[in-house]
Design a protein around this motif. Structure first.
Motif, PDB file in Angstrom:
ATOM      1  N   TRP A  33     -20.629   2.910  -0.419  1.00  0.00           N
ATOM      2  CA  TRP A  33     -20.657   1.585  -1.039  1.00  0.00           C
ATOM      3  C   TRP A  33     -19.830   0.570  -0.253  1.00  0.00           C
ATOM      4  N   GLU A  34     -20.268  -0.684  -0.296  1.00  0.00           N
ATOM      5  CA  GLU A  34     -19.480  -1.829   0.134  1.00  0.00           C
ATOM      6  C   GLU A  34     -19.189  -2.667  -1.100  1.00  0.00           C
ATOM      7  N   PHE A  35     -18.166  -3.516  -1.026  1.00  0.00           N
ATOM      8  CA  PHE A  35     -17.705  -4.209  -2.227  1.00  0.00           C
ATOM      9  C   PHE A  35     -17.621  -5.713  -2.003  1.00  0.00           C
ATOM     10  N   HIS A  36     -18.143  -6.458  -2.991  1.00  0.00           N
ATOM     11  CA  HIS A  36     -18.097  -7.909  -2.971  1.00  0.00           C
ATOM     12  C   HIS A  36     -17.488  -8.404  -4.277  1.00  0.00           C
ATOM     13  N   PRO A  37     -16.805  -9.546  -4.279  1.00  0.00           N
ATOM     14  CA  PRO A  37     -16.210 -10.057  -5.521  1.00  0.00           C
ATOM     15  C   PRO A  37     -17.271 -10.284  -6.600  1.00  0.00           C
ATOM     16  N   GLY A  38     -16.892  -9.990  -7.851  1.00  0.00           N
ATOM     17  CA  GLY A  38     -17.771 -10.211  -8.987  1.00  0.00           C
ATOM     18  C   GLY A  38     -17.124 -11.139 -10.000  1.00  0.00           C
ATOM     19  N   PRO A  39     -17.720 -11.307 -11.181  1.00  0.00           N
ATOM     20  CA  PRO A  39     -17.128 -12.161 -12.223  1.00  0.00           C
ATOM     21  C   PRO A  39     -15.729 -11.701 -12.594  1.00  0.00           C
ATOM     22  N   GLN A  40     -14.835 -12.641 -12.830  1.00  0.00           N
ATOM     23  CA  GLN A  40     -13.425 -12.326 -13.067  1.00  0.00           C
ATOM     24  C   GLN A  40     -12.993 -12.551 -14.521  1.00  0.00           C
ATOM     25  N   GLN A  41     -13.972 -12.626 -15.459  1.00  0.00           N
ATOM     26  CA  GLN A  41     -13.612 -12.932 -16.849  1.00  0.00           C
ATOM     27  C   GLN A  41     -12.678 -11.886 -17.456  1.00  0.00           C
ATOM     28  N   LEU A  42     -12.797 -10.634 -17.046  1.00  0.00           N
ATOM     29  CA  LEU A  42     -11.949  -9.578 -17.599  1.00  0.00           C
ATOM     30  C   LEU A  42     -10.873  -9.155 -16.606  1.00  0.00           C
ATOM     31  N   GLY A  43     -10.606 -10.003 -15.612  1.00  0.00           N
ATOM     32  CA  GLY A  43      -9.623  -9.671 -14.587  1.00  0.00           C
ATOM     33  C   GLY A  43     -10.311  -9.383 -13.264  1.00  0.00           C
ATOM     34  N   PRO A  44      -9.556  -8.942 -12.252  1.00  0.00           N
ATOM     35  CA  PRO A  44     -10.151  -8.658 -10.945  1.00  0.00           C
ATOM     36  C   PRO A  44     -11.322  -7.688 -11.059  1.00  0.00           C
ATOM     37  N   TYR A  45     -12.445  -8.017 -10.402  1.00  0.00           N
ATOM     38  CA  TYR A  45     -13.654  -7.227 -10.540  1.00  0.00           C
ATOM     39  C   TYR A  45     -14.466  -7.333  -9.247  1.00  0.00           C
ATOM     40  N   VAL A  46     -15.058  -6.208  -8.844  1.00  0.00           N
ATOM     41  CA  VAL A  46     -15.914  -6.206  -7.662  1.00  0.00           C
ATOM     42  C   VAL A  46     -17.237  -5.535  -7.997  1.00  0.00           C
ATOM     43  N   ARG A  47     -18.258  -5.909  -7.249  1.00  0.00           N
ATOM     44  CA  ARG A  47     -19.556  -5.250  -7.337  1.00  0.00           C
ATOM     45  C   ARG A  47     -19.704  -4.310  -6.153  1.00  0.00           C
ATOM     46  N   ALA A  48     -20.160  -3.095  -6.429  1.00  0.00           N
ATOM     47  CA  ALA A  48     -20.441  -2.133  -5.370  1.00  0.00           C
ATOM     48  C   ALA A  48     -21.884  -2.302  -4.921  1.00  0.00           C
ATOM     49  N   LEU A  49     -22.087  -2.394  -3.614  1.00  0.00           N
ATOM     50  CA  LEU A  49     -23.413  -2.575  -3.041  1.00  0.00           C
ATOM     51  C   LEU A  49     -23.754  -1.413  -2.121  1.00  0.00           C
ATOM     52  N   LEU A  50     -25.007  -1.030  -2.141  1.00  0.00           N
ATOM     53  CA  LEU A  50     -25.537  -0.003  -1.255  1.00  0.00           C
ATOM     54  C   LEU A  50     -26.717  -0.625  -0.514  1.00  0.00           C
ATOM     55  N   ASP A  51     -26.588  -0.724   0.793  1.00  0.00           N
ATOM     56  CA  ASP A  51     -27.623  -1.388   1.604  1.00  0.00           C
ATOM     57  C   ASP A  51     -27.938  -2.783   1.061  1.00  0.00           C
TER      58      ASP A  51
END
Length: 267
Positions: A46-64
């Motif tokens: 997985w690679e990680f990109h920033p996601g919505p921060q409403q519940l605190g620090p959050y990232v989205r995991a991406l595959l390809d």
């Protein structure tokens, strides 16, 4: 044209919004986000990109380049378990939350907007198992399946299956099918004829330190190799590789203790 989850792909492109009731996302809340990214990045690619921060620090995991899961940081002032949480699709998360409450469940977070991605709620069934509800806007949820590193299945372990299955059938519109196996207390939840999740009743065998809980299965190229890698990366083995109804499966934890299963599909 449809994807592996039975969701329409307009003109063969990005997946459309998931059918209500479909497992559409999995999310993990942890204490150390950087170390957790390293573990799952090495295990699943997985690679990680920033996601919505409403519940605190959050990232989205991406595959390809396609979203497969999310990870966030647990609030330091709350004593919550580190666990993978499945989310189920809804066209109206507020209405679904009302149904959850009316059926004896609880809503602990939300409903609330996650920036422009969608609207969510996190609740628990009458037995206490935690799950999420996702109403998509710009982000429909998991956009890849059927390849290593993607969610494959969600299984609920609870006290007994019949009453718990009725809760999810009422909330999400599932049909049920008793599993054909030596274990009579198992129900497969189905949506429009497709199996989408399992409910397994284990009675007093339920671990006291866990209570009822969902387990997410992730597809891997080889279960035995994945277990070796989990151990090298600092995770633990809970149930060794064995043949199950979905293929060769093992149950493991990441270094923070979040349980999940790895499964190599039948060849």
């Amino acid at each position: 044209m449809t994807d592996a989850r039975g969701n329409a792909r307009p003109n063969g492109g990005a997946p459309a919004r998931h059918t209500p009731g479909t497992p559409c996302w999995v999310s993990l809340m942890v204490h150390g986000l950087d170390a957790t990214e390293e573990f799952y990045g090495a295990l699943f690619g997985w690679e990680f990109h920033p996601g919505p921060q409403q519940l605190g620090p959050y990232v989205r995991a991406l595959l390809d380049g396609r979203e497969v899961a999310g990870m966030g940081v647990l609030p330091p002032d709350r004593d919550l378990p580190v666990a993978w949480t499945p989310y189920f699709a809804s066209d109206d998360v507020d209405l679904t939350a009302d149904v959850v409450r009316s059926c004896g469940g609880t809503i602990g977070v939300g409903p609330l907007d996650a920036a422009d991605a969608g609207r969510l709620a996190i609740g628990s069934d009458p037995g206490g198992a935690v799950f999420g509800v996702w109403q998509a806007a710009t982000s429909p949820g998991t956009a890849a399946s059927g390849v290593p590193g993607t969610p494959a299945w969600n299984e609920l372990t609870t006290f007994e299956s019949a009453r718990t299955a009725k809760f999810y059938e009422t909330v999400f519109g599932y049909d049920e099918e008793p599993a054909v196996s030596a274990d009579p207390d198992h129900v497969t939840l189905r949506l429009n004829g497709r199996p989408v999740a399992g409910v397994h009743g284990v009675g007093r065998s339920l671990p006291r330190d866990r209570g009822p809980h969902w387990t997410t299965y992730f597809t891997v190229a080889g279960t035995d190799d994945a277990v070796e890698q989990v151990l090298r990366l600092g995770g633990r083995l809970l149930a060794p590789p064995h043949e199950g109804p979905h293929g060769r499966v093992a149950t493991v934890t990441d270094p923070e203790g979040a349980r999940f299963a790895v499964v190599e599909g039948p060849r």
